[in-house]
Motif scaffolding. Structure first.
Motif: not given
Length: 355
Positions: A14-18, A29-34, A45-55, A64-66
């Motif tokens: 859902h876009g910006n975090r701060a 928050a587009s698919w292309r950017r993500n 070298g990052y090891d993981c990504v958390l994809v939070a869930q919101h409909t 927009g909402q991924l």
């Protein structure tokens, strides 16, 4: 056991975090950017990504909402090394359907997938869809029963279950276990029912950002609870602002803090739709910070050396998965990889050892 430190990022679902009104980071928050963000994170070298869930976007319904699970399936096919952690709210999916989705993404990713159970805080998202938003402790009772079914199905067991919320008869999924017994299970939430669920069924407890002494106490509490199987491991969310000097980092922190205060209307909307019993909201209210899920409350604002030292302190306390947030995300993610990750190399490369 002390495990090597793994460093991940939050997807910008859902876009910006701060702050949403940052001239340095237009909302996207587009698919292309993500996709591009996560491919770059993997290369850095990052090891993981958390994809939070919101409909539904929790900040503003016209933003927009991924979508987490379709995006995670696509990311599983696009990436090669990074772990993909998809959040799930049990009220949105029947456990049989979700378990099948999880095992499918596990196969697509060649064993790089995990689920993150969160028992939901956004009342509007659930009720506006015509579903029942259960009260706090009942959500955890529901989530525990739900996860107990999902866990067994992901293992390939034949499940017969007659419970308070679900009836499942002679159900088995195939294929499962192609790379490992099942995908790992992360669980979020810090209330007593959440901690019981973590001790019972989680592989990793995902803790919101907060001061080191709080994190140490939370870890000690869960380690003391009855547990079958391997010990619980621990993850932490943190928003990072790292610069050559502490003064430069503080200047950027105050820039973001001022911008975040311009989002007062959005924050009021979020509060109005949030269950007041959610522990995360109570914790966050005690600290001034920027970012979500505790943001900078853990103290990761400072010089490169200071930020690395604080992360090392969290690792010594038991945190072995650190999920980072930045703003503007891409340049700050690169900065962290260039200047902070090398300072953490000794604890990222170490082998498990007895505590």
């Amino acid at each position: 056991m002390t495990h090597p430190l793994r460093i991940g990022i939050w997807a910008l679902v859902h876009g910006n975090r701060a702050a949403l009104r940052d001239p340095l980071e237009p909302y996207d928050a587009s698919w292309r950017r993500n996709r591009n963000l996560i491919l770059e994170a993997e290369s850095l070298g990052y090891d993981c990504v958390l994809v939070a869930q919101h409909t539904m976007n929790p900040h503003q319904t016209d933003l927009g909402q991924l979508e987490a699970w379709t995006a995670s399936a696509a990311l599983a096919a696009e990436t090669r090394r990074i772990e993909i952690i998809a959040a799930i709210k049990p009220m949105l999916y029947h456990p049989v359907v979700l378990a099948k989705m999880a095992t499918q993404i596990e196969e697509i990713s060649n064993g790089r997938f995990a689920i993150n159970l969160v028992n939901a805080w956004n009342r509007k998202e659930i009720e506006d869809a015509g579903m029942v938003f259960r009260e706090h402790d009942e959500r955890y009772a529901y989530g525990t029963e739900w996860l107990s079914i999902v866990e067994r199905l992901m293992r390939g067991e034949t499940v017969n279950h007659e419970g308070r919320y679900f009836t499942v008869k002679d159900y088995v999924l195939s294929p499962t276990g192609l790379q490992r017994p099942r995908p790992p299970i992360y669980v979020g939430g810090e209330s007593p029912p959440a901690r019981d669920l973590v001790a019972a069924l989680a592989d990793v407890w995902f803790i919101n950002g907060q001061p080191l002494e709080n994190v140490q106490a939370l870890i000690a509490d869960v380690r003391a609870r009855p547990r079958k199987g391997p010990p619980v491991r621990f993850g932490l969310s943190t928003f990072v602002i790292a610069r050559e000097t502490e003064a430069e980092a503080q200047e950027e922190y105050h820039r973001l803090l001022a911008l975040a205060k311009e989002d007062a209307d959005i924050k009021a909307y979020v509060r109005a739709n949030t269950d007041p019993a959610v522990q995360m909201r109570k914790t966050q209210a005690r600290y001034e910070s920027v970012g979500t899920n505790g943001g900078t409350s853990g103290g990761t604002v400072g010089s490169y050396d200071q930020v690395a030292e604080r992360i090392a302190q969290f690792h010594a306390a038991g945190i072995d998965t650190l999920l980072t947030q930045f703003q503007p995300f891409e340049p700050e993610m690169r900065r962290f990889a260039q200047h902070v990750m090398p300072r953490l190399a000794p604890i990222r490369a170490e082998q498990p050892r007895a505590a």
